[in-house]
Design a protein around this motif. Structure first.
Motif, PDB file in Angstrom:
ATOM      1  N   THR A  53     105.748  17.257  24.723  1.00  0.00           N
ATOM      2  CA  THR A  53     106.533  16.763  25.838  1.00  0.00           C
ATOM      3  C   THR A  53     106.701  17.719  26.877  1.00  0.00           C
ATOM      4  OG1 THR A  53     107.516  14.953  24.623  1.00  0.00           O
ATOM      5  CG2 THR A  53     108.658  15.728  26.717  1.00  0.00           C
ATOM      6  N   LYS A  82     107.684  11.079  19.706  1.00  0.00           N
ATOM      7  CA  LYS A  82     106.900  12.051  20.368  1.00  0.00           C
ATOM      8  C   LYS A  82     107.456  13.240  19.830  1.00  0.00           C
ATOM      9  CE  LYS A  82     104.896   8.966  23.144  1.00  0.00           C
ATOM     10  NZ  LYS A  82     103.367   8.516  22.958  1.00  0.00           N
ATOM     11  N   PRO A 116     104.346  13.041  26.396  1.00  0.00           N
ATOM     12  CA  PRO A 116     104.938  12.426  27.728  1.00  0.00           C
ATOM     13  C   PRO A 116     105.326  13.551  28.596  1.00  0.00           C
ATOM     14  CG  PRO A 116     106.131  11.923  25.783  1.00  0.00           C
ATOM     15  CD  PRO A 116     105.106  13.082  25.289  1.00  0.00           C
ATOM     16  N   VAL A 173     104.520   7.967  30.121  1.00  0.00           N
ATOM     17  CA  VAL A 173     104.030   7.741  28.645  1.00  0.00           C
ATOM     18  C   VAL A 173     102.623   7.216  28.656  1.00  0.00           C
ATOM     19  CG1 VAL A 173     106.360   8.116  27.596  1.00  0.00           C
ATOM     20  CG2 VAL A 173     105.509   5.869  28.551  1.00  0.00           C
ATOM     21  N   LEU A 206     112.692  11.645  24.024  1.00  0.00           N
ATOM     22  CA  LEU A 206     111.384  11.146  23.769  1.00  0.00           C
ATOM     23  C   LEU A 206     110.893  11.057  22.217  1.00  0.00           C
ATOM     24  CD1 LEU A 206     109.347   9.852  25.897  1.00  0.00           C
ATOM     25  CD2 LEU A 206     111.248  11.157  26.691  1.00  0.00           C
TER      26      LEU A 206
END
Lengths: 78, 78, 78, 78, 78, 78
Positions: free
Chosen positions: E47, E42, E2, A8, E36
């Motif tokens: 992601t 996020k 991420p 991240v 996440l």
């Protein structure tokens, strides 16, 4: 014996924070380990989780660093 | 032309040290390179070794960060 | 709880072999685990070793794939 | 949606610099993203680039850390 | 944005399966992405999740390949 | 001595191809190596490039596997 690597950007996600907090790290580690237990029946003890925080200008998307990319997107939206 | 990546927690392993020492890094690099030479006959010059030190609370096992996990194990043993 | 990742080209290293053999993999795993025990005092049980075999034309050096690079080097030497 | 990871030693490449500069990082990110667009037709927006700077004594080649290796090569050449 | 990398041994986890199933992969991807979102806020769209299945004799623990290690542990327990 | 790792989905990018072609791999390797030469002055000989092709259902985005995600996006657009 799975290995989960979570990469991240190094930035805060709550007011006042400028990095991932200790509490957030705990939740990521706990959540990732439980996911492997739930889906593949892997015992918690055998799962490693590694969190890698990456400086904002070391992460690129859209051909730019993340800070540039966000400015660019915001400019387009306004 | 092998690549060996060694990920370890960022902590000391000798009295007084709080990180992997320069000497220990040398031994890891030398040992990993020799291993590839001995087993697969790879010339030393063509092997890259990358050591990644990971902060203790960025590494998880047993669904907890490493420091929590060690406290937990010690509590169970005593 | 170290993680050692060993990336090598997928090719044979002994006469007649066209891949890393089971015996060679055992030696890599044993050797890497012992290295972490010897240098950083990490118990064997807590070290993970992951071997990644990479197809020859998925590995580049000198701006070429490995097979091209070797032909190139041999041509220069003769 | 490719991921490009670029690992380099943490050192300067221009006079006076002792690290990869912000401008160099921009160029690496832009260049890697364009490469994926040109060769595989991947839209810029879908490519992630992660730059990992590795401390000089955490990187090994020739069985030594990078600083040792360079001293060694220079001594042989002179 | 991420990146979550999940490395597991290539083996079945349900009766009759000898590999991670398509359904299990979906659950890993969905679960990691939601983690996440929940912990670091996020957006799902940003992601990436990459699952790497590693052959059993390319994964080592306790200084042995995984199959050896399991036989060893079972022998000790009986 | 940089290492560039390029992770892409295992699929064709030209008519009739169902995988990254040998020619495309050459271009990725050459382009990535030249990028490091141009930006950081790294000699071609010292740059390693590793291409990792990832099966479509081992790659997730938007909380789904890539094939699901593409169907989902197409359905929204029509």
């Amino acid at each position: 014996m799975p290995i989960v690597t979570i990469q991240v950007t190094r930035e805060g996600h709550t007011p006042g924070a400028n990095a991932v907090t200790a509490e957030e790290k705990k939740q990521l580690i706990e959540g990732a380990s439980k996911l492997l237990l739930d889906v593949l029946n892997k015992p918690l003890d055998t799962t490693f989780v590694v969190i890698q925080e990456v400086d904002m200008d070391n992460w690129g998307v859209g051909g730019m660093t993340v800070p540039e990319y966000r400015r660019h997107k915001q400019a387009k939206q306004s």
